[in-house]
Write a protein that holds these residues in place. Structure first.
Motif, mmCIF file in Angstrom:
data_model
loop_
_atom_site.group_PDB
_atom_site.id
_atom_site.type_symbol
_atom_site.label_atom_id
_atom_site.label_comp_id
_atom_site.label_asym_id
_atom_site.label_seq_id
_atom_site.Cartn_x
_atom_site.Cartn_y
_atom_site.Cartn_z
ATOM 1 N N VAL C 326 0.837 -1.203 0.000
ATOM 2 C CA VAL C 326 0.000 0.000 0.000
ATOM 3 C C VAL C 326 0.872 1.252 0.000
ATOM 4 O O VAL C 326 0.596 2.218 -0.716
ATOM 5 C CB VAL C 326 -0.924 -0.007 1.240
ATOM 6 C CG1 VAL C 326 -1.616 1.331 1.389
ATOM 7 C CG2 VAL C 326 -1.939 -1.125 1.143
ATOM 8 N N GLU C 327 1.960 1.229 0.792
ATOM 9 C CA GLU C 327 2.851 2.386 0.867
ATOM 10 C C GLU C 327 3.413 2.708 -0.512
ATOM 11 O O GLU C 327 3.450 3.863 -0.933
ATOM 12 C CB GLU C 327 4.018 2.099 1.828
ATOM 13 C CG GLU C 327 3.629 1.960 3.286
ATOM 14 C CD GLU C 327 3.088 0.583 3.617
ATOM 15 O OE1 GLU C 327 2.970 -0.247 2.703
ATOM 16 O OE2 GLU C 327 2.751 0.343 4.779
ATOM 17 N N GLU C 328 3.881 1.646 -1.179
ATOM 18 C CA GLU C 328 4.477 1.847 -2.499
ATOM 19 C C GLU C 328 3.433 2.335 -3.496
ATOM 20 O O GLU C 328 3.661 3.273 -4.260
ATOM 21 C CB GLU C 328 5.116 0.540 -2.980
ATOM 22 C CG GLU C 328 6.352 0.171 -2.176
ATOM 23 C CD GLU C 328 6.723 -1.303 -2.244
ATOM 24 O OE1 GLU C 328 7.611 -1.708 -1.491
ATOM 25 O OE2 GLU C 328 6.121 -2.044 -3.047
ATOM 26 N N HIS C 329 2.266 1.721 -3.458
ATOM 27 C CA HIS C 329 1.195 2.136 -4.359
ATOM 28 C C HIS C 329 0.805 3.598 -4.113
ATOM 29 O O HIS C 329 0.604 4.361 -5.047
ATOM 30 C CB HIS C 329 -0.037 1.243 -4.168
ATOM 31 C CG HIS C 329 0.081 -0.084 -4.847
ATOM 32 N ND1 HIS C 329 -0.334 -1.260 -4.263
ATOM 33 C CD2 HIS C 329 0.553 -0.437 -6.065
ATOM 34 C CE1 HIS C 329 -0.117 -2.265 -5.096
ATOM 35 N NE2 HIS C 329 0.414 -1.800 -6.188
ATOM 36 N N PHE C 330 0.745 3.955 -2.840
ATOM 37 C CA PHE C 330 0.313 5.307 -2.503
ATOM 38 C C PHE C 330 1.305 6.343 -3.021
ATOM 39 O O PHE C 330 0.937 7.321 -3.672
ATOM 40 C CB PHE C 330 0.132 5.432 -0.987
ATOM 41 C CG PHE C 330 -0.245 6.803 -0.540
ATOM 42 C CD1 PHE C 330 -1.499 7.308 -0.829
ATOM 43 C CD2 PHE C 330 0.654 7.605 0.152
ATOM 44 C CE1 PHE C 330 -1.850 8.583 -0.430
ATOM 45 C CE2 PHE C 330 0.310 8.873 0.558
ATOM 46 C CZ PHE C 330 -0.947 9.362 0.264
ATOM 47 N N LEU C 331 2.600 6.097 -2.757
ATOM 48 C CA LEU C 331 3.602 7.052 -3.225
ATOM 49 C C LEU C 331 3.683 7.055 -4.742
ATOM 50 O O LEU C 331 3.908 8.104 -5.363
ATOM 51 C CB LEU C 331 4.971 6.719 -2.621
ATOM 52 C CG LEU C 331 5.125 7.019 -1.136
ATOM 53 C CD1 LEU C 331 6.534 6.663 -0.675
ATOM 54 C CD2 LEU C 331 4.844 8.480 -0.824
ATOM 55 N N PHE C 332 3.487 5.884 -5.326
ATOM 56 C CA PHE C 332 3.544 5.766 -6.786
ATOM 57 C C PHE C 332 2.464 6.630 -7.433
ATOM 58 O O PHE C 332 2.736 7.398 -8.352
ATOM 59 C CB PHE C 332 3.367 4.293 -7.163
ATOM 60 C CG PHE C 332 3.583 3.987 -8.616
ATOM 61 C CD1 PHE C 332 4.853 4.065 -9.174
ATOM 62 C CD2 PHE C 332 2.529 3.601 -9.431
ATOM 63 C CE1 PHE C 332 5.062 3.761 -10.507
ATOM 64 C CE2 PHE C 332 2.730 3.303 -10.767
ATOM 65 C CZ PHE C 332 4.005 3.384 -11.305
ATOM 66 N N GLN C 333 1.248 6.500 -6.899
ATOM 67 C CA GLN C 333 0.183 7.294 -7.501
ATOM 68 C C GLN C 333 0.388 8.778 -7.198
ATOM 69 O O GLN C 333 0.111 9.631 -8.044
ATOM 70 C CB GLN C 333 -1.200 6.781 -7.075
ATOM 71 C CG GLN C 333 -1.597 6.989 -5.618
ATOM 72 C CD GLN C 333 -2.183 8.352 -5.362
ATOM 73 O OE1 GLN C 333 -2.766 8.971 -6.255
ATOM 74 N NE2 GLN C 333 -2.010 8.832 -4.133
ATOM 75 N N ALA C 334 0.937 9.085 -6.013
ATOM 76 C CA ALA C 334 1.184 10.492 -5.683
ATOM 77 C C ALA C 334 2.201 11.084 -6.658
ATOM 78 O O ALA C 334 2.066 12.213 -7.105
ATOM 79 C CB ALA C 334 1.678 10.623 -4.248
ATOM 80 N N LEU C 335 3.216 10.287 -6.997
ATOM 81 C CA LEU C 335 4.251 10.743 -7.915
ATOM 82 C C LEU C 335 3.665 10.988 -9.298
ATOM 83 O O LEU C 335 3.859 12.053 -9.900
ATOM 84 C CB LEU C 335 5.358 9.688 -7.984
ATOM 85 C CG LEU C 335 6.559 10.037 -8.855
ATOM 86 C CD1 LEU C 335 7.463 11.010 -8.133
ATOM 87 C CD2 LEU C 335 7.328 8.789 -9.226
ATOM 88 N N VAL C 336 2.930 9.988 -9.794
ATOM 89 C CA VAL C 336 2.412 10.093 -11.161
ATOM 90 C C VAL C 336 1.369 11.200 -11.249
ATOM 91 O O VAL C 336 1.389 12.006 -12.173
ATOM 92 C CB VAL C 336 1.832 8.731 -11.609
ATOM 93 C CG1 VAL C 336 1.219 8.857 -12.982
ATOM 94 C CG2 VAL C 336 2.905 7.667 -11.591
ATOM 95 N N ARG C 337 0.493 11.269 -10.246
ATOM 96 C CA ARG C 337 -0.522 12.335 -10.275
ATOM 97 C C ARG C 337 0.142 13.686 -10.055
ATOM 98 O O ARG C 337 -0.279 14.684 -10.634
ATOM 99 C CB ARG C 337 -1.588 12.075 -9.213
ATOM 100 C CG ARG C 337 -2.415 10.814 -9.512
ATOM 101 C CD ARG C 337 -3.893 10.994 -9.257
ATOM 102 N NE ARG C 337 -4.659 10.013 -10.029
ATOM 103 C CZ ARG C 337 -4.971 8.788 -9.587
ATOM 104 N NH1 ARG C 337 -4.610 8.404 -8.371
ATOM 105 N NH2 ARG C 337 -5.656 7.972 -10.361
ATOM 106 N N GLY C 338 1.209 13.702 -9.245
ATOM 107 C CA GLY C 338 1.951 14.940 -9.032
ATOM 108 C C GLY C 338 2.541 15.453 -10.331
ATOM 109 O O GLY C 338 2.679 16.656 -10.539
ATOM 110 N N LEU C 339 2.903 14.519 -11.206
ATOM 111 C CA LEU C 339 3.452 14.910 -12.498
ATOM 112 C C LEU C 339 2.360 15.281 -13.484
ATOM 113 O O LEU C 339 2.634 15.663 -14.614
ATOM 114 C CB LEU C 339 4.288 13.762 -13.077
ATOM 115 C CG LEU C 339 5.607 13.472 -12.361
ATOM 116 C CD1 LEU C 339 6.164 12.138 -12.797
ATOM 117 C CD2 LEU C 339 6.606 14.586 -12.618
ATOM 118 N N GLY C 340 1.108 15.085 -13.071
ATOM 119 C CA GLY C 340 -0.003 15.531 -13.899
ATOM 120 C C GLY C 340 -0.626 14.453 -14.764
ATOM 121 O O GLY C 340 -1.439 14.734 -15.629
ATOM 122 N N SER C 341 -0.242 13.193 -14.537
ATOM 123 C CA SER C 341 -0.799 12.131 -15.374
ATOM 124 C C SER C 341 -1.783 11.295 -14.571
ATOM 125 O O SER C 341 -1.604 11.078 -13.374
ATOM 126 C CB SER C 341 0.327 11.241 -15.894
ATOM 127 O OG SER C 341 -0.218 10.153 -16.588
#
Lengths: 162, 166, 793
Positions: C326-341
């Motif tokens: 969950v931690e990895e998934h959460f940061l992963f989505q935060a990163l990708v959404r942070g980049l605007g995708s």
């Protein structure tokens, strides 16, 4: 009276003479010191010197990696890694003894079910660099090979008490 | 799990016979028919069982093959390796032993040139190792040849019986 | 069992017991230890080791405590001279034929015989005759055998018969000739077979890959959770000097009881694979070159921002393995959404996303594992349950043996080892019709009308006998359950199957569940690794592309989190082409593979499940965290750390966490308490499934190819299930194609294809060919399900 006696003793250097007598006696008595390393003191068959690894007469190493010595070692000096050898037998891939940690208690020898690790009479070793104190399996087997006649003779004597 | 043979391996009449045996037992207890099926299979396969027959029976009875192997190896009456045409078992249990079965065994072994548990090289006689008393102590020493009892044996009588085997 | 209680006395201590309980159970509950070998609480009573003999008042002889039911006023003495003497004598008999080779036995130190011999054995043996020696059967790559040590407790035999469901082991011969084995030379292939290792009270059956590598007393034990299936089995990781040497089950009655699947037990062997990535790699002139972390992160961040500047955020596709935490998934989505995708997905094995909006907040069983056992009726659609989630299959089997009527609708005749109310097997393209048959039969059975949404699918459908039987089973009793498996989820008509499943559940008032891929797809969905939903199942404004769309309309850049697209994706060929065609591929990977070597521009080495703190949400919605128990090798780092560092270099918000617990706190705060959510059919357009030309490819995910770690586990790959690269054909089709068992065939779709050996399999319905996915051999073929042509070569 007592005063007079002690006065006389000190005047006549009586106690010094007693001491000199002892010195003189030892001067002529046989020496207890030996000329190490040319001469060496005798050692008991139970002497616990450097640990070595033994082999069977066939040349096969005795150690079967049961790790009992590692478990019993109070100084945590032994480190063993084991694996299945190609012929399917259980063998060590690493057998390290840290000679600085070893306290020569001989528990490992007690624990060993196959008399693989034994305390030899060998005590004369030195290290020049840090890291050399880790006695690897090859070193210990080589030492064992070299000392085998003495080790075997010692075990033969001791057998009746075990 | 791979079967060495499926139930189709069994002859039709034998499958019918197995089904008939199964019907004698309550539903779900079809394994009770294993011994009957094995005996029939051994009979049809020249006196021993192999994996094809055992697997086919397992398939027919809807059992894992190991269940059939367990039964076949448990009973000494089932042979799981090729043996001779005629099965000869000399009783060596206590009554027969007291009446001299050891000499009978020795004589038979010498005569056939084989040890107990072996088959003659021509495949004619299988000298079987009998584990238990065959319950004919009154006629000790005795032996069983192809399910037939022969009692009060003497070496001569043994010769005669063995010579008479096909 | 009766609720009536009786009073008994053990060693003078008055105890209450349920009528019908065995003395040993009562003693165990009261903490009175009776020695035993053959008794096991999860197996039937055999009473053949005789170690648990105890003295009963008024009984002339000692009685076995495991097979003596309690009676009113019974007085039991477990330590009386008579009992002790019986136990000691039993021990002496057991040791007669035991080799006493404890120093070379892997069980030494954790051996029940050794422990009890200490208490009940004689110091010196009186037995001087020869001991029996038994040859060792080869039971396959997982279980080592030393049958001379066997004491014939038959726990393993009872396990294969009662728990695994198919008796693979047996006791052949009798008396001194008795031996445990398979009789004929063959391996033990059941997916739970490794449990016999734990059951064996001596060292006769042992862990083969672990053989001779460590001792019970020198290893440290750490709690872990399996990441390979949505059951989330609890494990103990046994670690020696920083190396994860073996996994054993951690008792958890509500999840895995005392068992684990072989996949969970042996996947740790993959951790030390040679394919492990141990340093950050950067594409230079001659392929991937090792670089420092700072350089790698710098370049990765720059690459990401360059891609977004040049092509827009829409050109970034991000894929995560469903087994990540969950931690990895959460940061992963935060990163990708942070980049605007929003092009973000973890459902690589799915193709039909039409019902995305109508699905619940996360894929779950709809029921707890324990509740499965008390069901009255159940139906499973599209699942090779035993291979997809062995522990779930075990629960369903237990339920079925207990009287639950379980019906199955599958594209092939999978073996289940339990009585079913019906097993409806249809060709893959007709799976929807099969499910519709059950729905129609159910509506007739319950006199309920078929929901309007699926009316179109059930038109002109006439249920067959099998469908009626399944419907009847499902309609029985009070508590019911409908579950869709991984084969249904990866089916091109997932929406239709789901709609029919929901319709059936609705009519039968049953609970509805889904068996998803990987160990944490529920966590991934909750953490927001979805194109259309953010953390906590909050719908996002502009939904991005899903996993399949990212491959069929390739992106300029891909960011991968521990997945191998060509193996995991629904359309492996499209995935591989998309990766090859991409300008930049940044992979957070634990293992190297040929595709990465060719296609990746930056590889950041990550730790596997046991190497970092991680939380996984299993199919019951249960959150389970476990600590990192071993260090990732070399320069590899836990994925959450890498993602956080990337976030920091990119100067994004929300990457300030100091430790993974903090990430979990943030994730939990963002997710909130959304619950499983409602499963409905709102806005889902259903269509009649098309029947493609040629044979229907049934793309099963082999049990030992589900994720990167399992694929690297050598012992698992050597099992029968691991050697799955075969094209399985129905006998009728094989005849038509003139293909014999073992012939080489080419399975092709357009200009794509693969060469495999054919295997004739009566489990398959006519018109389908089972070609597994997730394997290097079949990567080139493409779609997981659909029409293919097969020809002999």
């Amino acid at each position: 009276m007592r005063f007079l006696r002690s006065y006389a003793k000190s005047l006549l250097l009586w106690e010094l003479l007693l001491g000199m007598r002892l010195t003189l006696r030892h001067f002529f008595s046989p020496k207890v010191t030996i000329r190490y390393p040319e001469e060496k003191t005798p050692k008991s068959p139970r002497y616990r010197g450097m640990l070595v690894l033994r082999r069977y007469p066939s040349g096969e190493e005795r150690c079967i990696a049961c790790k009992l010595c590692e478990a019993v070692c109070p100084a945590l000096a032994i480190t063993i890694d084991s694996e299945m050898r190609e012929d399917g037998t259980r063998r060590t891939t690493r057998y390290d003894i840290d000679a600085f940690k070893c306290i020569y208690c001989g528990f490992c020898e007690e624990a060993c079910p196959v008399d693989a690790i034994v305390a030899s009479r060998f005590t004369e070793f030195h290290f020049e660099e840090r890291g050399q104190q880790i006695m690897t399996k090859d070193v210990m087997l080589a030492m064992g090979d070299k000392l085998e006649p003495q080790i075997a003779a010692d075990r033969a004597i001791e057998n009746q008490y075990r | 799990m791979k079967f060495h043979a499926t139930k189709e391996f069994l002859p039709e009449d034998m499958r019918e016979m197995i089904n008939e045996r199964v019907s004698r037992y309550p539903e779900g207890w079809q394994r009770s028919a294993v011994i009957d099926a094995l005996r029939e299979a051994q009979h049809r396969n020249g006196g021993y069982l192999d994996e094809r027959w055992m697997d086919a029976i397992a398939d027919q009875l809807d059992l894992p093959p190991i269940d059939v192997y367990e039964v076949a190896t448990f009973y000494s009456m089932f042979e799981t390796r090729p043996v001779g045409r005629n099965s000869v078992s000399i009783c060596t249990n206590i009554s027969c032993m007291l009446r001299g079965s050891d000499e009978i065994v020795e004589h038979a072994e010498k005569k056939l040139g084989i040890k107990v548990g072996q088959t003659t090289s021509d495949g004619r006689v299988y000298l079987k190792c009998e584990e238990e008393c065959l319950a004919a102590c009154k006629g000790a020493p005795m032996m069983m040849v192809n399910h037939k009892y022969h009692e009060n044996l003497t070496p001569e009588k043994v010769d005669e019986i063995l010579d008479g085997l096909e | 069992m009766s609720d009536e209680t009786v009073n008994i006395e053990i060693n003078g201590e008055p105890l209450k017991a349920r009528k019908g309980q065995m003395v040993i159970e009562v003693a165990d509950d009261a903490g009175i230890r009776i020695p035993r070998f053959c008794y096991h609480k999860k197996l039937s009573v055999a009473a053949n080791c005789r170690m648990c003999l105890v003295e009963l008042e008024k009984a002339p002889k000692p009685m076995p405590a495991c097979a003596t039911p309690v009676g009113e006023g019974m007085k039991v003495y477990t330590q009386s001279p008579k009992a002790l003497s019986a136990q000691k004598n039993t021990m002496e008999f057991l040791l007669i034929n035991h080799p006493l080779d404890c120093p070379i036995c892997d069980q030494g130190g954790e051996c029940e015989l050794q422990d009890l011999a200490l208490g009940f054995g004689r110091g010196v043996s009186r037995y001087t005759e020869g001991k029996r020696v038994v040859s060792d059967p080869d039971l396959g790559p997982l279980i080592s055998t030393d049958m001379t040590r066997c004491i014939h407790c038959t726990r393993c035999v009872r396990f294969t018969e009662e728990v695994a469901g198919y008796k693979e082991l047996g006791a052949t011969g009798r008396g001194e000739q008795m031996r445990i084995g398979t009789y004929i030379e063959q391996t033990v292939d059941h997916e739970l077979s490794g449990n016999v290792i734990d059951l064996c009270p001596v060292g006769a059956l042992n862990n083969k890959p672990f053989r001779f590598r460590g001792r019970a007393w020198e290893m440290t034990q750490h709690a872990q959770v399996s990441p390979h299936d949505p059951v989330g089995s609890n494990l103990w990781a046994h670690v020696l000097r920083g190396e994860f040497l073996r996994a054993v089950p951690r008792d958890n009655e509500s999840i895995n009881e005392t068992w684990i699947a072989d996949r969970d037990r042996y996947s740790n062997e993959g951790i030390y694979s040679e394919e492990r990535v141990t340093t950050p790699l950067l594409r230079g002139k001659d392929g991937l070159q090792p670089v420092s972390w700072s350089e790698a992160l710098e370049v990765a961040a720059k690459t990401l921002s360059d891609v977004i500047r040049e092509h827009g955020a829409d050109q970034l596709g991000a894929l995560a393995a469903p087994g990540a935490s969950v931690e990895e998934h959460f940061l992963f989505q935060a990163l990708v959404r942070g980049l605007g995708s929003n092009n973000l997905d973890h459902r690589l094995g799915q193709v039909d996303f039409r019902s995305d909006g109508a699905e619940g907040h996360y894929p779950w069983f709809g029921i707890t594992l324990e509740e499965i056992e008390s069901l009255d009726g159940a139906m499973v659609i599209g699942s090779s349950l035993r291979k997809e989630a062995p522990m779930l299959a075990h629960r369903v089997r237990k339920a079925a043996l207990n009287g639950t009527r379980v019906g199955l609708v599958n594209p092939a005749h999978y073996s289940y080892q339990f009585p079913t109310s019906g097993h409806l097997v249809r060709h893959g393209a007709e799976l929807v019709t099969a499910a519709a048959e059950v729905v129609v039969a159910l509506s007739e059975q319950l006199k309920a009308s078929v929901p309007e949404e699926v009316q179109g699918l059930v038109k002109n459908v006439e249920p067959g006998a099998e469908a009626r039987a399944i419907a009847e089973g499902l309609a029985a009793g009070e508590s019911r359950w409908v579950m869709l498996g991984q084969l249904a989820r990866s089916h091109p008509n997932w929406s239709e199957l789901r709609a029919l499943g929901l319709a059936a559940a609705g009519m039968a008032n049953a609970r509805f569940g889904v068996l998803s891929d990987g160990g944490n797809s529920a966590g991934a969905a909750l953490a927001g690794v979805l194109p259309h939903r953010g953390p906590g199942a909050q719908a996002v404004k502009d939904a991005g592309l899903n996993a399949h769309e990212m491959f069929v309309s390739p992106r300029q850049a891909y960011l991968l989190l521990d997945c191998e697209p060509a193996r995991d994706a629904w359309d492996s060929a499209a995935a591989r082409d998309a990766m090859a065609g991409a300008d930049k591929v940044i992979a957070l990977a634990s293992f190297m593979n040929e595709d990465l070597r060719q296609q990746a521009d930056i590889v950041l080495p990550v730790g596997v499940y046991a190497e970092s703190f991680g939380t996984r949400v299993n199919g019951e919605g249960r959150w389970q965290s476990s600590q990192g128990t071993v260090q990732p090798p070399g320069e590899a780092r836990p994925a959450w750390k890498i993602l956080r560092a990337l976030g920091n270099v990119l100067e994004l918000d929300g990457f300030e966490q100091m430790d993974p617990e903090e990430v979990l706190r943030d994730a939990r705060a963002a997710i909130g308490e959304p619950g499983p959510g409602e499963e409905n059919l709102d806005g889902v357009e259903l269509a009649q499934p098309a029947r493609p030309k040629g044979l229907w490819r049934l793309g099963e995910m082999p049990i030992y190819a589900v994720d990167a770690l399992v694929r690297r586990s050598e012992p698992l790959q050597q099992t029968r299930d691991g050697r799955a690269a075969e094209a399985r054909l129905a006998p009728a089709d094989a005849e038509q194609l003139n293909v014999n068992d073992g012939d080489a065939v080419r399975v092709s779709l357009g200009n794509r294809g693969c060469r495999l050996l054919a295997r004739i399999d009566t489990a398959l319905p006519k018109g389908s060919v089972a070609v597994p996915v997730g394997l290097a051999e079949t990567e080139g073929l493409g779609p997981r399900h659909g029409g293919v042509t097969v020809e002999r070569i």
